[in-house]
Write a protein that holds these residues in place. Structure first.
Motif, PDB file in Angstrom:
ATOM      1  N   ALA A   6       0.871  -1.178   0.000  1.00 17.29           N
ATOM      2  CA  ALA A   6       0.000   0.000   0.000  1.00 17.29           C
ATOM      3  C   ALA A   6       0.905   1.224   0.000  1.00 17.29           C
ATOM      4  O   ALA A   6       1.885   1.281   0.743  1.00 17.29           O
ATOM      5  CB  ALA A   6      -0.888   0.002   1.236  1.00 17.29           C
ATOM      6  N   ILE A  37      -1.471  -2.437  -4.053  1.00 10.55           N
ATOM      7  CA  ILE A  37      -2.854  -2.799  -3.730  1.00 10.55           C
ATOM      8  C   ILE A  37      -3.738  -1.555  -3.680  1.00 10.55           C
ATOM      9  O   ILE A  37      -4.913  -1.592  -4.047  1.00 10.55           O
ATOM     10  CB  ILE A  37      -2.905  -3.540  -2.378  1.00 10.55           C
ATOM     11  CG1 ILE A  37      -2.077  -4.830  -2.442  1.00 10.55           C
ATOM     12  CG2 ILE A  37      -4.347  -3.852  -1.977  1.00 10.55           C
ATOM     13  CD1 ILE A  37      -2.537  -5.809  -3.506  1.00 10.55           C
ATOM     14  N   ARG A  56      -7.235   2.877   7.342  1.00  9.49           N
ATOM     15  CA  ARG A  56      -7.602   1.877   6.331  1.00  9.49           C
ATOM     16  C   ARG A  56      -6.400   1.003   5.964  1.00  9.49           C
ATOM     17  O   ARG A  56      -6.545  -0.202   5.751  1.00  9.49           O
ATOM     18  CB  ARG A  56      -8.167   2.565   5.078  1.00  9.49           C
ATOM     19  CG  ARG A  56      -9.530   3.190   5.293  1.00  9.49           C
ATOM     20  CD  ARG A  56     -10.246   3.459   3.982  1.00  9.49           C
ATOM     21  NE  ARG A  56      -9.574   4.471   3.200  1.00  9.49           N
ATOM     22  CZ  ARG A  56      -9.840   5.778   3.283  1.00  9.49           C
ATOM     23  NH1 ARG A  56     -10.756   6.220   4.139  1.00  9.49           N
ATOM     24  NH2 ARG A  56      -9.202   6.632   2.512  1.00  9.49           N
ATOM     25  N   LYS A  59      -5.922  -1.495   8.707  1.00 10.35           N
ATOM     26  CA  LYS A  59      -6.908  -2.582   8.609  1.00 10.35           C
ATOM     27  C   LYS A  59      -6.518  -3.579   7.525  1.00 10.35           C
ATOM     28  O   LYS A  59      -6.710  -4.794   7.690  1.00 10.35           O
ATOM     29  CB  LYS A  59      -8.295  -2.007   8.342  1.00 10.35           C
ATOM     30  CG  LYS A  59      -8.907  -1.312   9.557  1.00 10.35           C
ATOM     31  CD  LYS A  59     -10.290  -0.764   9.247  1.00 10.35           C
ATOM     32  CE  LYS A  59     -10.890  -0.098  10.485  1.00 10.35           C
ATOM     33  NZ  LYS A  59     -12.219   0.483  10.217  1.00 10.35           N
ATOM     34  N   LEU A  60      -5.956  -3.087   6.416  1.00 10.33           N
ATOM     35  CA  LEU A  60      -5.468  -3.985   5.374  1.00 10.33           C
ATOM     36  C   LEU A  60      -4.335  -4.859   5.899  1.00 10.33           C
ATOM     37  O   LEU A  60      -4.261  -6.056   5.601  1.00 10.33           O
ATOM     38  CB  LEU A  60      -4.966  -3.179   4.168  1.00 10.33           C
ATOM     39  CG  LEU A  60      -6.001  -2.596   3.212  1.00 10.33           C
ATOM     40  CD1 LEU A  60      -5.305  -1.778   2.134  1.00 10.33           C
ATOM     41  CD2 LEU A  60      -6.830  -3.702   2.572  1.00 10.33           C
ATOM     42  N   LYS A  65      -3.759  -8.424   3.980  1.00 10.88           N
ATOM     43  CA  LYS A  65      -3.986  -8.182   2.558  1.00 10.88           C
ATOM     44  C   LYS A  65      -2.819  -7.444   1.902  1.00 10.88           C
ATOM     45  O   LYS A  65      -2.796  -7.253   0.695  1.00 10.88           O
ATOM     46  CB  LYS A  65      -5.291  -7.404   2.349  1.00 10.88           C
ATOM     47  CG  LYS A  65      -6.533  -8.206   2.721  1.00 10.88           C
ATOM     48  CD  LYS A  65      -7.800  -7.421   2.444  1.00 10.88           C
ATOM     49  CE  LYS A  65      -9.037  -8.264   2.779  1.00 10.88           C
ATOM     50  NZ  LYS A  65     -10.300  -7.515   2.529  1.00 10.88           N
ATOM     51  N   ILE A  66      -1.882  -6.988   2.736  1.00  6.34           N
ATOM     52  CA  ILE A  66      -0.668  -6.355   2.221  1.00  6.34           C
ATOM     53  C   ILE A  66       0.540  -6.903   2.978  1.00  6.34           C
ATOM     54  O   ILE A  66       0.411  -7.407   4.097  1.00  6.34           O
ATOM     55  CB  ILE A  66      -0.704  -4.813   2.354  1.00  6.34           C
ATOM     56  CG1 ILE A  66      -0.952  -4.408   3.821  1.00  6.34           C
ATOM     57  CG2 ILE A  66      -1.739  -4.203   1.430  1.00  6.34           C
ATOM     58  CD1 ILE A  66      -0.855  -2.907   4.055  1.00  6.34           C
TER      59      ILE A  66
END
Length: 201
Positions: A6, A37, A56, A59-60, A65-66
């Motif tokens: 990110a 991402i 945010r 949270k990823l 997710k990252i």
């Protein structure tokens, strides 16, 4: 590397380098083989910073997710030394790296990371001690001028103004104690704000 990343940029309303940050980080990600991402941006209004984008990103990271967060420099990520240390520790627990554009990778569970954590902890303690000294000095000066300190009879605490900041900090995973210290209020005030918000929800 193939890491999912990110891009995070933080700018002020007077900062003209917003797009430059993103352009440079995008190029940096391409050179490093990162898969972008998402691109996230927070804007500082005077002394106030909207950190919704950073939340945010966190949270990823928590959702795995990252694998990395790309920043132009470490100061763009942390609000303070204490905040920086706490978020780096949380990210390390999720195996997420913070990578600055100068090529430095911040991962606290490595020998280099442990050394940096120790240095950051020392700086954070120094900042807290310095703030405490300033507060004590200010209180002493106020008393010397005859100023009445603390809430006077009939006054209500101005906690309503702090509600958004308390809830934002709580959402980002901060403890009641940390929020109270950061905002200069009591832990009971934090609890009351959260309780009122839940009752009104």
């Amino acid at each position: 590397m193939g890491h999912r990343a990110a891009i995070y940029a933080r700018v002020s309303t007077t900062d003209q380098s917003c797009e430059r940050q993103i352009t440079e980080l995008t190029a940096f990600a391409d050179r490093g083989g990162f898969k972008i991402i998402g691109i996230f941006k927070d804007i500082t209004f005077g002394t106030k910073t909207n950190r919704l984008a950073r939340n945010r990103v966190i949270k990823l990271a928590q959702a795995r997710k990252i694998d990395a967060i790309l920043v132009t420099e470490l100061s763009r990520w942390g609000r303070s030394t204490q905040d920086l240390l706490e978020t780096l520790n949380r990210l390390s627990g999720w195996k997420v790296l913070v990578v600055a554009m100068n090529g430095m990778t911040f991962e606290l569970n490595t020998p280099h990371g442990c050394m940096m954590a120790t240095i950051l902890a020392g700086i954070a303690q120094f900042e807290r001690d310095l703030l405490s000294e300033h507060v004590k000095s200010g209180l002493a000066a106020a008393r010397a001028r005859g100023k009445k300190l603390g809430r006077q009879p009939g006054q209500r605490p101005k906690s309503n103004k702090l509600t958004p900041r308390v809830l934002e900090a709580l959402e980002s995973g901060k403890s009641y104690r940390w929020i109270a210290r950061d905002l200069g209020i009591s832990k009971n005030t934090v609890t009351d704000i959260v309780k009122r918000n839940r009752e009104n929800s």
